[in-house]
Design a protein around this motif. Structure first.
Motif, PDB file in Angstrom:
ATOM      1  N   UNK A 154       3.822   9.942  -7.674  1.00  0.00           N
ATOM      2  CA  UNK A 154       4.786  10.241  -8.741  1.00  0.00           C
ATOM      3  C   UNK A 154       4.072  10.327 -10.084  1.00  0.00           C
ATOM      4  N   UNK A 155       3.167   9.381 -10.335  1.00  0.00           N
ATOM      5  CA  UNK A 155       2.487   9.347 -11.632  1.00  0.00           C
ATOM      6  C   UNK A 155       1.635  10.596 -11.817  1.00  0.00           C
ATOM      7  N   UNK A 156       0.948  11.018 -10.753  1.00  0.00           N
ATOM      8  CA  UNK A 156      -0.013  12.112 -10.898  1.00  0.00           C
ATOM      9  C   UNK A 156       0.648  13.483 -10.887  1.00  0.00           C
TER      10      UNK A 156
ATOM     11  N   UNK B 143       0.818  -1.209   0.000  1.00  0.00           N
ATOM     12  CA  UNK B 143       0.000   0.000   0.000  1.00  0.00           C
ATOM     13  C   UNK B 143       0.850   1.256   0.000  1.00  0.00           C
ATOM     14  N   UNK B 144       1.908   1.256   0.819  1.00  0.00           N
ATOM     15  CA  UNK B 144       2.765   2.435   0.878  1.00  0.00           C
ATOM     16  C   UNK B 144       3.478   2.656  -0.449  1.00  0.00           C
ATOM     17  N   UNK B 145       3.985   1.574  -1.031  1.00  0.00           N
ATOM     18  CA  UNK B 145       4.652   1.694  -2.333  1.00  0.00           C
ATOM     19  C   UNK B 145       3.671   2.216  -3.368  1.00  0.00           C
ATOM     20  N   UNK B 146       2.419   1.747  -3.298  1.00  0.00           N
ATOM     21  CA  UNK B 146       1.405   2.162  -4.268  1.00  0.00           C
ATOM     22  C   UNK B 146       1.117   3.654  -4.151  1.00  0.00           C
ATOM     23  N   UNK B 147       1.008   4.131  -2.891  1.00  0.00           N
ATOM     24  CA  UNK B 147       0.723   5.556  -2.683  1.00  0.00           C
ATOM     25  C   UNK B 147       1.843   6.408  -3.264  1.00  0.00           C
TER      26      UNK B 147
END
Lengths: 172, 356
Positions: free
Chosen positions: A112-114, A103-107
């Protein structure tokens, strides 16, 4: 026709990357996970080439397949029982901690993507070599990070040698 | 692929550009596949004849009439017809994939090799880097073959490949660096073009990077040694030592699957010879100036490649095999420090004598 073809290329690459990454994550034997990683790396290389980042794509292949993957497989073959080792069972502690880590990696990735301003290049300029630009940037604007990274790698190298030597002495 | 726009405008203007690109790529791949097969056929026959004559025997002499030139074709047919055995304990999936990866990796490198000024399937900006990268796939395929066979000899062969490949990748890239510094590009065609004239504007053999400065000469010898190790040729054929490992990583392979390993070995040998030719020995530039070169460019290039392939074979039947620790010592204690020395030396030479 061109747009149809380019989206076909993108989705094929995406399917290869996600599919082989899933095999890597869920494979029962370590060696399968390692070999599936090869196709993930090849897919990522394909994505880089598709975005006209030719140098980055080939560097991905040299470093990740030629270096990291070969070393990884080498390590797997040297471990006890070779690649036939079973994964540890899923306990009560593993699942929450895995969910937290992922979850932390995803956030972070989502952020970064946004929020990164992605520079877009005209299609006509895509065929130009990227090596000159990368080389100039590495030796001017990004010289300090480049040197710091190399010193860090050298430290890791010396540290690994020190640790390995001590083990060899103790065995005697 | 600079002829794609031309082809598109002249003949196939009704078709979309992407289809023309794909079509050209497919045709190029077909031609190169035929070329790889031809190289393997000729090189295997040549190796048998060269080895035979070096050992004072004749080698194949009957099949096809002239000095047994059809022997490899007959052997190839035999391998096609042989039973395809997959060992009971082998990992079937990986066992089947391994020869595909090994041959595929060797074959992919051919896309970037220029046979003449305009004779190249894909005129890549990063040709040298691309060809070096493709050998990574071959290494993974060999490790895969070694593991999937479920045989201790194969496994040892695979592990030796991993160690050997990881080590020798570094010197072969380091020793190419001085050439790339001189040429200022990674495009193979451009590198050859920059060898047309050398010091004082002398043409021909003086333009070859081999003779530009002493560091480049040393680089060439070291690069040739590490290319032998990267293509698993004697004296560095540790992954398949007959005397210790039966046949190394391909011990369990039979029939056409074995043939793919065999073809990949000779395909890699040609790639290594082509790289030595293109980067150090002027590519398709002859010994004399280009103004008085009467042989066609591809012929000059292939002659030089054949000379390198002959040298490789000559070494195989002359030198005994290295031990694994000697192999590693040669790489890490001699070739890599020499590579760094050559880069610094060449840079100084360029700065002092050629005012770059």
């Amino acid at each position: 026709m061109d747009e149809w073809l380019s989206s076909l290329v993108f989705w094929t690459l995406a399917a290869v990357i996600v599919g082989s990454a899933l095999i890597t994550a869920f494979a029962r034997t370590l060696v399968y996970a390692g070999f599936a990683l090869l196709f993930t790396f090849l897919g990522v290389m394909g994505l880089y080439l598709y975005l006209a980042a030719d140098f980055l794509g080939i560097a991905q292949l040299v470093i990740y397949v030629g270096g990291i993957l070969v070393l990884l497989l080498f390590g797997v073959m040297f471990t006890q029982g070779g690649g036939l080792m079973k994964q540890p069972g899923r306990g009560a502690i593993q699942i929450p901690s895995a969910v937290m880590a992922v979850g932390m990696a995803f956030v972070v990735l989502l952020h970064v993507v946004l929020y990164t301003p992605w520079p877009v290049m005209a299609v006509e300029r895509a065929a130009e070599p990227t090596t000159r630009t990368i080389g100039t940037l590495l030796l001017t604007k990004y010289l300090l990070p480049f040197e710091v990274a190399s010193v860090l790698l050298l430290m890791a190298l010396v540290g690994a040698v020190v640790l390995a030597r001590r083990e060899a002495k103790e065995q005697k | 692929m600079h002829f794609v726009p031309y082809l598109h405008e002249q003949f196939l203007s009704a078709w979309p550009a992407s289809v023309v690109v794909l079509l050209v790529a497919l045709i190029g791949a077909g031609i190169m596949l035929a070329w790889v097969a031809l190289v393997a056929l000729v090189a295997v026959w040549a190796e048998r004849k060269v080895s035979a004559h070096m050992q004072a025997r004749l080698g194949p002499i009957y099949v096809g009439g002239f000095h047994g030139w059809l022997q490899t074709v007959a052997d190839g047919l035999k391998l096609f017809l042989k039973e395809d055995i997959i060992p009971a304990m082998a990992d079937k999936w990986l066992y089947i994939q391994a020869p595909v990866l090994v041959f595929g990796g060797a074959f992919l490198a051919y896309a970037a090799i220029p046979f003449g000024p305009k004779l190249v399937v894909s005129d890549l900006n990063i040709g040298v880097f691309y060809i070096l990268a493709m050998s990574a796939i071959v290494a993974v395929g060999i490790i895969m073959a070694g593991w999937a066979s479920h045989n201790k000899w194969s496994l040892y062969g695979g592990m030796r490949t991993a160690a050997q490949f990881l080590s020798y990748e570094i010197p072969s890239a380091l020793h190419l660096m001085p050439v790339i510094m001189y040429a200022g590009t990674l495009n193979l065609g451009e590198i050859v073009r920059s060898q047309e004239t050398g010091l004082f504007g002398w043409a021909g053999i003086f333009g070859w990077y081999l003779f530009r400065n002493p560091f480049l000469f040393l680089s060439f010898i070291c690069y040739y040694i590490s290319s032998l190790a990267e293509t698993n040729r004697t004296p560095f054929d540790l992954p398949e030592t007959e005397s210790e490992l039966v046949a190394g990583y391909h011990t369990e392979y039979t029939g056409i699957r074995f043939a793919f390993f065999f073809m990949a070995e000779y395909a890699n040998m040609f790639v290594a010879a082509a790289l030595s030719t293109l980067l150090f020995c002027g590519g398709w530039n002859g010994v004399l100036s280009r103004n008085i070169q009467y042989l066609p460019d591809p012929v000059v290039f292939l002659l030089k490649c054949s000379a390198f392939i002959f040298l490789t074979m000559w070494l195989r039947w002359t030198l005994p095999r290295f031990r694994i620790d000697q192999l590693m010592a040669l790489c890490w204690k001699f070739l890599i420090p020499l590579g760094l020395l050559n880069i610094v030396g060449s840079a100084l030479w360029m700065y002092i004598f050629e005012q770059v």
